[in-house]
Design a protein around this motif. Structure first.
Motif, short mmCIF file in Angstrom:
data_model
loop_
_atom_site.label_atom_id
_atom_site.label_comp_id
_atom_site.label_asym_id
_atom_site.label_seq_id
_atom_site.Cartn_x
_atom_site.Cartn_y
_atom_site.Cartn_z
N GLU A 79 0.83 -1.21 0.00
CA GLU A 79 0.00 0.00 0.00
C GLU A 79 0.87 1.26 0.00
O GLU A 79 2.06 1.22 0.33
N ASP A 80 0.24 2.38 -0.34
CA ASP A 80 0.92 3.68 -0.27
C ASP A 80 0.96 4.10 1.19
O ASP A 80 -0.09 4.27 1.83
N PRO A 81 2.15 4.28 1.78
CA PRO A 81 2.26 4.57 3.22
C PRO A 81 1.66 5.92 3.60
O PRO A 81 1.41 6.17 4.78
N ARG A 82 1.42 6.78 2.63
CA ARG A 82 0.87 8.10 2.94
C ARG A 82 -0.61 8.04 3.28
O ARG A 82 -1.16 9.01 3.81
N SER A 83 -1.25 6.90 3.03
CA SER A 83 -2.67 6.73 3.36
C SER A 83 -2.81 6.26 4.81
O SER A 83 -3.45 5.25 5.11
N VAL A 84 -2.22 7.00 5.73
CA VAL A 84 -1.97 6.48 7.07
C VAL A 84 -3.25 6.10 7.81
O VAL A 84 -3.36 4.99 8.33
N THR A 85 -4.22 6.99 7.89
CA THR A 85 -5.39 6.69 8.72
C THR A 85 -6.22 5.55 8.13
O THR A 85 -6.79 4.74 8.87
N THR A 86 -6.28 5.46 6.80
CA THR A 86 -6.98 4.34 6.18
C THR A 86 -6.26 3.03 6.47
O THR A 86 -6.89 2.00 6.76
N LEU A 87 -4.94 3.06 6.43
CA LEU A 87 -4.17 1.85 6.73
C LEU A 87 -4.29 1.46 8.19
O LEU A 87 -4.25 0.26 8.53
N TYR A 88 -4.45 2.44 9.06
CA TYR A 88 -4.66 2.14 10.48
C TYR A 88 -5.93 1.29 10.64
O TYR A 88 -5.92 0.27 11.34
N ASP A 89 -6.99 1.69 9.97
CA ASP A 89 -8.23 0.92 10.07
C ASP A 89 -8.11 -0.44 9.41
O ASP A 89 -8.72 -1.42 9.86
N ARG A 90 -7.32 -0.54 8.34
CA ARG A 90 -7.07 -1.85 7.73
C ARG A 90 -6.38 -2.78 8.73
O ARG A 90 -6.68 -3.98 8.80
N MET A 91 -5.43 -2.25 9.51
CA MET A 91 -4.74 -3.08 10.50
C MET A 91 -5.70 -3.53 11.60
O MET A 91 -5.65 -4.68 12.05
N LEU A 92 -6.59 -2.65 12.03
CA LEU A 92 -7.58 -3.04 13.04
C LEU A 92 -8.47 -4.17 12.50
O LEU A 92 -8.78 -5.14 13.21
N ARG A 93 -8.89 -4.04 11.23
CA ARG A 93 -9.77 -5.07 10.66
C ARG A 93 -9.03 -6.39 10.47
O ARG A 93 -9.63 -7.47 10.54
N GLN A 94 -7.72 -6.30 10.26
CA GLN A 94 -6.93 -7.51 10.01
C GLN A 94 -6.96 -8.45 11.21
O GLN A 94 -6.86 -9.67 11.06
N VAL A 95 -7.09 -7.90 12.42
CA VAL A 95 -7.09 -8.72 13.63
C VAL A 95 -8.45 -8.69 14.31
O VAL A 95 -8.57 -8.90 15.52
N PHE A 96 -9.48 -8.45 13.51
CA PHE A 96 -10.83 -8.29 14.05
C PHE A 96 -11.27 -9.46 14.92
O PHE A 96 -11.76 -9.27 16.04
#
Length: 385
Positions: free
Chosen positions: A65-82
Motif C-alpha cells: 500500500e501507499d504509506p501516505r494513506s496512514v489513517t486508512t491503513l490504520y483501520d485496515r490493521m484493526l480489521r486484520q485482527v478483528f
C-alpha cells in the motif's frame, strides 16, 4: 510509493538507576525497547517504537500500500485482527507501524511531522516523571533537581504503597521545583498504577490532601473500571487521570461517558492515529489530553496540533541505546526540531553492540502485577529494601 518490507529490532533503555512503580522495579534500570522499521520502494524508511506481537499478520494489511494513506491503513490493521481482537501487545504493534507510516509521510513531504500536522508552536509543555519509587531520599532529590534545572514546574511521583512516604515525596518534589523556579507554585501528581481499590484510593488521597494540593491522581483503580474512577473522582479534590493502558477508542469512550476521567491519557506505544482520535473524543467532552511514554516523540508532534493538549510526560532525559531524536528540553518544554519526519533515527550497529544488556522479558519489573495488589493493610517496604 509502496510499502515493501519491515524489520524488527530490540534495544535497551538503560536508566543507570532503579526504575519502577508500585507493581515492581527494574533493579538495574534496564528496560527492553522494541522497534519496528518500515521500508518503501522509494528508499524512505519509517521508525516506530513498539511491540512486534503478531506483526506478520498485521503487516499483511498494509504491504504493497501507499504509506501516505496512514489513517486508512490504520483501520485496515484493526480489521486484520478483528476476530482475535486488537487489545494488548497487538495494539502496540499496530501503533508502532502507524507511527512509522506517519514518519514516512512527513519525510516524503520534506517536513517535520509537527509541521505536517499543522502545528504552529514546536514547543510542547512537559512534566517530570522519574519512575522513582525505588530511589532513596538523596537520589530522589538529585533526580528531580535535574528536571528543575531544565525549567520544569510540574512532576509526577510514583507511589501508592505508603501514605506518609507519598506525602513526603510529593512535598519534597514540590519544594525542589519551587526553589528552582523562584517560588513559583509547581504542580504535583501521584501515579499509583492501578494498585488500589476504590475505598483505598479515596482514603489515601484524602489523607494527602489534608496538607497538599494534588493536581491529579493517576490510575487509582483498574484501567477499565469506569464506575470506580467516577467514585474516586467524587470523593477527592484532585483530578483523576487515566487512559494510558486503554487499547482502543471504545475503551476510552466508556470512561469518558461515565464522567470518570478528568485528564485523558494515551500512551505513545499505541500510536499517533489512536492519540488523535482519543484527543478528538476528549475535546468533544471539554477534556484535556496528556501523552504518556518514555520516548513519546510521535505524540509530541501530534500534540502541537491538538487544541486540548495539556502537558506531556518527560521521563528519562536520554533516549534508548542506538536511538537519536531531534528534540531538546528547555524552559519546561520539549522543543521539536526541523528534521523531516519524526526526527528519530536508529543506529543498528550500536543496538547490536548493546544486545547483551537487554533484559529477559520474564524478569521482574513493573509490567507484572503483584499477587496482593489492592490487598495491603500496611506499607510495603520491599521496594526500598
Amino acid at each position: 510509493m509502496r510499502i515493501t518490507h519491515y524489520r524488527t529490532l530490540t534495544t535497551v533503555h538503560d536508566w543507570g538507576r532503579p526504575v519502577g512503580d508500585a507493581n515492581g522495579v527494574y533493579a538495574d534500570g534496564r528496560v527492553r525497547v522494541p522497534i519496528v522499521v518500515v521500508e518503501t520502494d522509494e528508499g524512505i524508511t519509517g521508525v516506530g517504537l513498539g511491540p512486534h506481537a503478531d506483526i506478520e499478520n498485521v503487516f499483511a494489511a498494509i504491504e504493497g500500500e501507499d504509506p501516505r494513506s496512514v489513517t486508512t491503513l490504520y483501520d485496515r490493521m484493526l480489521r486484520q485482527v478483528f476476530k482475535a481482537g486488537h487489545a494488548g501487545a497487538v495494539f502496540g504493534t499496530i501503533g508502532a507501524l502507524d507511527t512509522a507510516l506517519w514518519d514516512i509521510k512527513a519525510q516524503a513531504a520534506g517536513e517535520p511531522l509537527w509541521r505536517l500536522f499543522g502545528g504552529r508552536d514546536r514547543r510542547v509543555p512537559a512534566y517530570a516523571s522519574a519512575l522513582d519509587i525505588a530511589l532513596d531520599d538523596d537520589e530522589f532529590v538529585a533526580t528531580y533537581q535535574e528536571y528543575a534545572d531544565l525549567g520544569l514546574r510540574a512532576a509526577k511521583v510514583k507511589g501508592g504503597l505508603d501514605i506518609e512516604q507519598d506525602r513526603y515525596r510529593l512535598t519534597t518534589v514540590r519544594d525542589v521545583l519551587a526553589k528552582a523556579n523562584r517560588g513559583a507554585r509547581p504542580s504535583v501528581m501521584l501515579d499509583v498504577n492501578e494498585t488500589w481499590t476504590r475505598k483505598q484510593a479515596v482514603r489515601h488521597v484524602n489523607e494527602i490532601e489534608r496538607t497538599l494540593d494534588l493536581t491529579w491522581i493517576e490510575e487509582p483503580v483498574r484501567r477499565w473500571d469506569a464506575e470506580g474512577h467516577a467514585a474516586v473522582g467524587r470523593g477527592i479534590r484532585a483530578s483523576v487521570a487515566t487512559g494510558e493502558n486503554l487499547t482502543g477508542l471504545e475503551q476510552h469512550r466508556a470512561l469518558i461517558s461515565a464522567g470518570a476521567v478528568d485528564i485523558v491519557q494515551t500512551a505513545a506505544v499505541w500510536g499517533i492515529t489512536h492519540f488523535l482520535r482519543v484527543a478528538t473524543l476528549a475535546h468533544a467532552h471539554d477534556l484535556p489530553v496528556s501523552p504518556i511514554g518514555t520516548t513519546p516523540v510521535g505524540l509530541l508532534h501530534a500534540a502541537t496540533s491538538v487544541p486540548n493538549h495539556l502537558v506531556s510526560e518527560l521521563q528519562d532525559l536520554r533516549p534508548p541505546c542506538g536511538v537519536s531524536v531531534d528534540l531538546h528540553v528547555e524552559d519546561g518544554a520539549y522543543v521539536l526540531g526541523d528534521t523531516p519526519g519524526l526526527g528519530l533515527r536508529v543506529d543498528e550497529e550500536a543496538i547490536a553492540a548493546a544486545s547483551h544488556l537487554i533484559p529477559d522479558p520474564l524478569a521482574g519489573g513493573s509490567h507484572i502485577r503483584p499477587e496482593r495488589a489492592g490487598r495491603r493493610l500496611h506499607p510495603d517496604e520491599t521496594l526500598n529494601a
